[in-house]
Design a protein around this motif. Structure first.
Motif, PDB file in Angstrom:
ATOM      1  N   LEU A 146      88.041 -13.685  67.403  1.00  0.00           N
ATOM      2  CA  LEU A 146      87.193 -14.208  66.056  1.00  0.00           C
ATOM      3  C   LEU A 146      85.599 -13.795  66.134  1.00  0.00           C
ATOM      4  N   ARG A 147      85.283 -13.944  67.601  1.00  0.00           N
ATOM      5  CA  ARG A 147      83.047 -13.573  66.888  1.00  0.00           C
ATOM      6  C   ARG A 147      83.491 -12.127  67.378  1.00  0.00           C
ATOM      7  N   ALA A 148      84.051 -11.394  68.177  1.00  0.00           N
ATOM      8  CA  ALA A 148      83.890 -10.434  68.238  1.00  0.00           C
ATOM      9  C   ALA A 148      84.329  -8.974  66.710  1.00  0.00           C
ATOM     10  N   SER A 161      85.033  -3.255  71.320  1.00  0.00           N
ATOM     11  CA  SER A 161      84.587  -2.014  71.859  1.00  0.00           C
ATOM     12  C   SER A 161      83.099  -1.235  71.056  1.00  0.00           C
ATOM     13  N   PRO A 162      82.902  -0.200  70.890  1.00  0.00           N
ATOM     14  CA  PRO A 162      81.721   0.710  70.004  1.00  0.00           C
ATOM     15  C   PRO A 162      82.187   0.898  68.839  1.00  0.00           C
ATOM     16  N   ILE A 166      83.685  -3.139  62.321  1.00  0.00           N
ATOM     17  CA  ILE A 166      83.234  -4.619  61.755  1.00  0.00           C
ATOM     18  C   ILE A 166      82.242  -4.628  61.191  1.00  0.00           C
ATOM     19  N   GLN A 167      80.880  -4.137  61.368  1.00  0.00           N
ATOM     20  CA  GLN A 167      79.864  -3.872  60.454  1.00  0.00           C
ATOM     21  C   GLN A 167      79.986  -2.814  59.190  1.00  0.00           C
TER      22      GLN A 167
END
Length: 171
Positions: A29-31, A120-121, A127-128
């Protein structure tokens, strides 16, 4: 006695397994950025509640000129309202509940794979970008909704005032 020890050992092992799985779900969840999103939503909820309280206060006191003592009482009532509608849950509480419902659907190995992917990048970029889009998306609909809320609140206040006037039941 051996059965009791065996049962206790199984219970302790299952708790350790559940705790490990919950930790992995929290890491996932944090990732994914969900813990940050939930934290922001809780903060936005607090700000929204303050705005609602301010709007209601403005409508209730628009024809009043309270002295300092009564202004403090109005402010105290507003603070009480804000406190009463504040969410009692934290993002950590939400993680625990999510883990309870989400956890049974995955093995620990699958959770490890999900954590690897979301760390992963490319996933971090998604996400961003997704969070930025969601923020703009949410703001868009909040702005569209604001006039509706204001209109409904004004009508509600007028309805209450009319009922109070017609009631003629002041103490």
């Amino acid at each position: 006695m051996r059965y009791l020890v065996a049962a206790l050992s199984i219970f302790v092992a299952s708790q350790a397994f559940a705790d490990t799985k919950t930790q992995k779900i929290e890491e996932l969840l944090r990732a994914q950025g969900l813990v940050d999103t939930w934290t922001q939503q809780l903060e936005r909820g607090k700000e929204y509640n303050k705005q609602v309280a301010k709007q209601i206060m403005g409508q209730m006191t628009t024809k009043l000129a309270p002295n300092e003592n009564f202004q403090k009482r109005f402010d105290a009532a507003s603070d009480k309202f804000i406190e009463s509608i504040a969410s009692p849950w934290t993002a950590d509480d939400m993680v625990a509940v999510w883990a309870k419902f989400y956890g049974p659907g995955f093995t620990e190995a699958e959770l490890d794979q999900l954590i690897a992917f979301y760390s992963s990048p490319l996933a971090q970029k998604e996400i961003q970008v997704g969070r930025a889009a969601l923020e703009k998306f949410t703001l868009h609909f909040q702005q569209l909704n604001q006039p509706l809320i204001e209109k409904a609140t004004n009508q509600y206040m007028q309805d209450l005032q009319l009922v109070a006037k017609e009631c003629n039941c002041a103490k």
